[in-house]
Design an enzyme around this catalytic site. Structure first.
Site, PDB file in Angstrom:
ATOM      1  N   LYS A 278     -35.443  24.125  -4.280  1.00 20.78           N
ATOM      2  CA  LYS A 278     -36.672  24.801  -4.760  1.00 20.78           C
ATOM      3  C   LYS A 278     -37.510  25.084  -3.638  1.00 20.78           C
ATOM      4  O   LYS A 278     -37.775  24.098  -2.544  1.00 20.78           O
ATOM      5  CB  LYS A 278     -37.424  24.021  -5.746  1.00 20.78           C
ATOM      6  CG  LYS A 278     -38.372  22.896  -5.370  1.00 20.78           C
ATOM      7  CD  LYS A 278     -39.371  22.573  -6.541  1.00 20.78           C
ATOM      8  CE  LYS A 278     -40.429  21.626  -6.130  1.00 20.78           C
ATOM      9  NZ  LYS A 278     -41.775  21.435  -6.671  1.00 20.78           N
TER      10      LYS A 278
ATOM     11  N   LYS B  63     -38.850  12.468  -4.109  1.00 25.72           N
ATOM     12  CA  LYS B  63     -40.053  12.356  -2.951  1.00 25.72           C
ATOM     13  C   LYS B  63     -39.891  10.950  -2.334  1.00 25.72           C
ATOM     14  O   LYS B  63     -40.142  10.722  -1.295  1.00 25.72           O
ATOM     15  CB  LYS B  63     -41.405  12.690  -3.595  1.00 25.72           C
ATOM     16  CG  LYS B  63     -41.447  14.422  -3.866  1.00 25.72           C
ATOM     17  CD  LYS B  63     -42.940  14.592  -4.459  1.00 25.72           C
ATOM     18  CE  LYS B  63     -43.267  16.067  -4.358  1.00 25.72           C
ATOM     19  NZ  LYS B  63     -44.444  16.615  -5.006  1.00 25.72           N
TER      20      LYS B  63
ATOM     21  N   LYS C 264     -44.137  23.326  -0.837  1.00 21.16           N
ATOM     22  CA  LYS C 264     -45.184  23.196   0.084  1.00 21.16           C
ATOM     23  C   LYS C 264     -44.822  22.017   1.157  1.00 21.16           C
ATOM     24  O   LYS C 264     -44.976  22.245   2.357  1.00 21.16           O
ATOM     25  CB  LYS C 264     -46.528  22.802  -0.533  1.00 21.16           C
ATOM     26  CG  LYS C 264     -47.272  24.153  -1.303  1.00 21.16           C
ATOM     27  CD  LYS C 264     -48.516  23.744  -1.373  1.00 21.16           C
ATOM     28  CE  LYS C 264     -48.952  23.618  -3.064  1.00 21.16           C
ATOM     29  NZ  LYS C 264     -48.556  22.578  -3.862  1.00 21.16           N
TER      30      LYS C 264
HETATM   31  N1  AQP Z   1     -40.298  26.659  -6.140  1.00 18.20           N
HETATM   32  C1  AQP Z   1     -41.004  26.573  -7.265  1.00 18.20           C
HETATM   33  N2  AQP Z   1     -40.763  27.611  -8.311  1.00 18.20           N
HETATM   34  C2  AQP Z   1     -41.263  27.762  -9.208  1.00 18.20           C
HETATM   35  N3  AQP Z   1     -42.556  26.990  -9.573  1.00 18.20           N
HETATM   36  C3  AQP Z   1     -42.950  25.979  -8.598  1.00 18.20           C
HETATM   37  N4  AQP Z   1     -43.994  25.154  -8.481  1.00 18.20           N
HETATM   38  C4  AQP Z   1     -43.957  24.426  -7.382  1.00 18.20           C
HETATM   39  N5  AQP Z   1     -42.688  25.038  -6.845  1.00 18.20           N
HETATM   40  C5  AQP Z   1     -42.109  25.710  -7.555  1.00 18.20           C
HETATM   41  C6  AQP Z   1     -44.888  25.175  -9.854  1.00 18.20           C
HETATM   42  O1  AQP Z   1     -46.283  25.351  -9.009  1.00 18.20           O
HETATM   43  C7  AQP Z   1     -47.269  24.510  -9.719  1.00 18.20           C
HETATM   44  C8  AQP Z   1     -48.124  23.790  -8.595  1.00 18.20           C
HETATM   45  O2  AQP Z   1     -47.206  22.909  -7.934  1.00 18.20           O
HETATM   46  P1  AQP Z   1     -47.990  21.708  -6.966  1.00 18.20           P
HETATM   47  O3  AQP Z   1     -48.690  21.967  -6.176  1.00 18.20           O
HETATM   48  O4  AQP Z   1     -48.581  20.978  -8.215  1.00 18.20           O
HETATM   49  O5  AQP Z   1     -46.606  20.891  -6.718  1.00 18.20           O
HETATM   50  P2  AQP Z   1     -45.176  20.727  -6.766  1.00 18.20           P
HETATM   51  O6  AQP Z   1     -44.621  21.078  -8.191  1.00 18.20           O
HETATM   52  O7  AQP Z   1     -44.807  19.508  -6.039  1.00 18.20           O
HETATM   53  O8  AQP Z   1     -44.913  22.059  -5.712  1.00 18.20           O
HETATM   54  P3  AQP Z   1     -44.628  21.932  -4.391  1.00 18.20           P
HETATM   55  O9  AQP Z   1     -44.854  23.167  -3.675  1.00 18.20           O
HETATM   56  O10 AQP Z   1     -43.179  21.314  -4.033  1.00 18.20           O
HETATM   57  O11 AQP Z   1     -45.839  21.140  -3.741  1.00 18.20           O
HETATM   58  P4  AQP Z   1     -45.686  19.524  -2.797  1.00 18.20           P
HETATM   59  O12 AQP Z   1     -44.805  19.900  -1.778  1.00 18.20           O
HETATM   60  O13 AQP Z   1     -47.024  19.483  -2.459  1.00 18.20           O
HETATM   61  O14 AQP Z   1     -44.914  18.643  -3.784  1.00 18.20           O
HETATM   62  C9  AQP Z   1     -46.545  23.674 -10.617  1.00 18.20           C
HETATM   63  O15 AQP Z   1     -46.798  24.080 -11.999  1.00 18.20           O
HETATM   64  C10 AQP Z   1     -45.133  23.705 -10.089  1.00 18.20           C
HETATM   65  O16 AQP Z   1     -44.161  23.496 -11.157  1.00 18.20           O
END
Ligand code: AQP
Length: 355
Positions: free
Chosen positions: A230, A147, A233
């Site tokens: 992956k 990030k 969001k």
């Molecule tokens: N692509 C994914 N596949 C499986 N699990 C996923 N998680 C996120 N992306 C995937 C799981 O969702 C939970 C919540 O995630 P988060 O909101 O804490 O943030 P993250 O892991 O960083 O997910 P994002 O979507 O990529 O969010 P942003 O962009 O805000 O950083 C976690 O348990 C994560 O493992």
């Protein structure tokens, strides 16, 4: 004594406190069935909608575990501040997150649903975790590296660097045994265990060492336009992320234009066929049909037919969830009352640990 022996059972059956210790006031709080194992997990309100990866990697397990475990789920709004955030939008997204979690099946009667910033003990323990963590080990966290590389070191916040230590506090405050997350969070749970072990060794046995609860299938859902990255969001391509709150039409279109691979065969092979394998995982996780069964159903058929079937499964699965979330969002008072009572319960548990 009953209370204390139950507490030990909660620590995986190991009697971790001496008899003299048992006479001391407890530092752990249990306010529901003490025979149940404790679960904690969180999700960031960083978008108007969760995506299919968040659901299949994490929230689906949250829903399943609430029937058999003492579950705490938090909307981690403090973590969301690690990226540039408009305050009004953050509030809106926090409520939208609550509505989606309820619509996806989290029940306030079974689980404690709360907002991280409403429980200041997270920040208090977070600082202690920061003071236990090495700069080198924190620098090795791949989420931070990825990030911060995307935004550059001048724009990356210090909070982005220290967020795994706050996440450790999120988990340890609740003496969680299990942390259901996607594969991308494995490293942070390992760090949490290391920090808990370090604290226990230095200051006395205090924290339960949590285990990551990661499924074999669905733990990493990839972007459907870029199937080796992956689904995310904040950093995914709009066309590659299947959002829970997207209209059925929009999701149908996205899946029909998903990137596929060379050849014509619908076969699970993440190396040679990452696009098709990702779609197979999505289909199987939502429909409950095994991957091998789906493969045989599509023998002799093309990718077009397969994508139409995946779209159908996804759209019909998400349709009632989106409608329910929209309905819940109309009653902000109701949402807030669920979150306030969840936060109150969370504060009781968190402050007992901190004390
Ligand atoms: N692509 C994914 N596949 C499986 N699990 C996923 N998680 C996120 N992306 C995937 C799981 O969702 C939970 C919540 O995630 P988060 O909101 O804490 O943030 P993250 O892991 O960083 O997910 P994002 O979507 O990529 O969010 P942003 O962009 O805000 O950083 C976690 O348990 C994560 O493992």
């Amino acid at each position: 004594y009953q209370w204390n022996s139950n507490l030990c059972a909660n620590h995986g059956g190991q009697a971790r406190r001496s008899v003299t210790d048992l006479k001391k006031p407890l530092i752990h709080a249990r306010i529901t069935d003490m025979s149940q194992k404790r679960v904690l997990s969180g999700i960031q309100p960083t978008s108007d909608s969760f995506h299919l990866g968040n659901y299949l990697g994490a929230v689906k397990q949250w829903v399943e575990l609430q029937d058999s475990h003492d579950t705490f789920y938090c909307i981690v709004d403090l973590h969301a501040l690690t990226i540039e955030t408009d305050p009004t939008l953050l509030r809106q997204r926090t409520l939208a997150s609550a509505a989606q979690l309820l619509a996806l099946g989290i029940s306030p009667d079974k689980a404690t649903l709360f907002i991280q910033s409403q429980v200041p003990q997270h920040n208090q323990l977070g600082w202690i975790m920061e003071c236990l963590a090495g700069f080198g080990e924190a620098s090795r966290m791949t989420q931070f590296k990825d990030k911060s590389a995307k935004v550059g070191s001048d724009s990356a916040r210090v909070g982005l660097f220290t967020y795994p230590m706050l996440q450790a506090a999120d988990i340890l405050l609740y003496q969680a045994n299990l942390v259901p997350v996607g594969e991308d969070q494995r490293q942070h749970i390992e760090l949490t265990r290391d920090l808990a072990g370090r604290f226990n060794a230095r200051y006395g046995d205090t924290f339960t060492l949590p285990e990551a609860y990661i499924l074999k299938e669905g733990a990493k859902i990839n972007d459907i336009q870029e199937p080796t990255a992956k689904m995310s969001k904040s950093s995914g391509s709009v066309a590659g992320v299947i959002e829970i709150m997207d209209s059925p039409d929009a999701n149908l279109k996205k899946i029909k234009s998903a990137v596929t691979d060379a050849g014509r065969e619908v076969k699970f092979d993440p190396i040679e066929k990452p696009g098709i394998s990702n779609l197979l995982t999505i289909h199987s996780s939502l429909s409950g049909i095994s991957i091998s069964q789906i493969e045989s159903d599509f023998v002799g058929k093309g990718y077009g037919d397969f994508k139409a079937a995946v779209a159908d499964v996804v759209v019909e699965y998400l349709r009632p969830i989106r409608e329910r979330a929209q309905e819940l969002l109309l009653d902000e008072k109701h949402l807030l009352s669920i979150l306030h009572s969840g936060s109150e319960k969370a504060r009781t548990v968190a402050s007992a640990t901190l004390d």
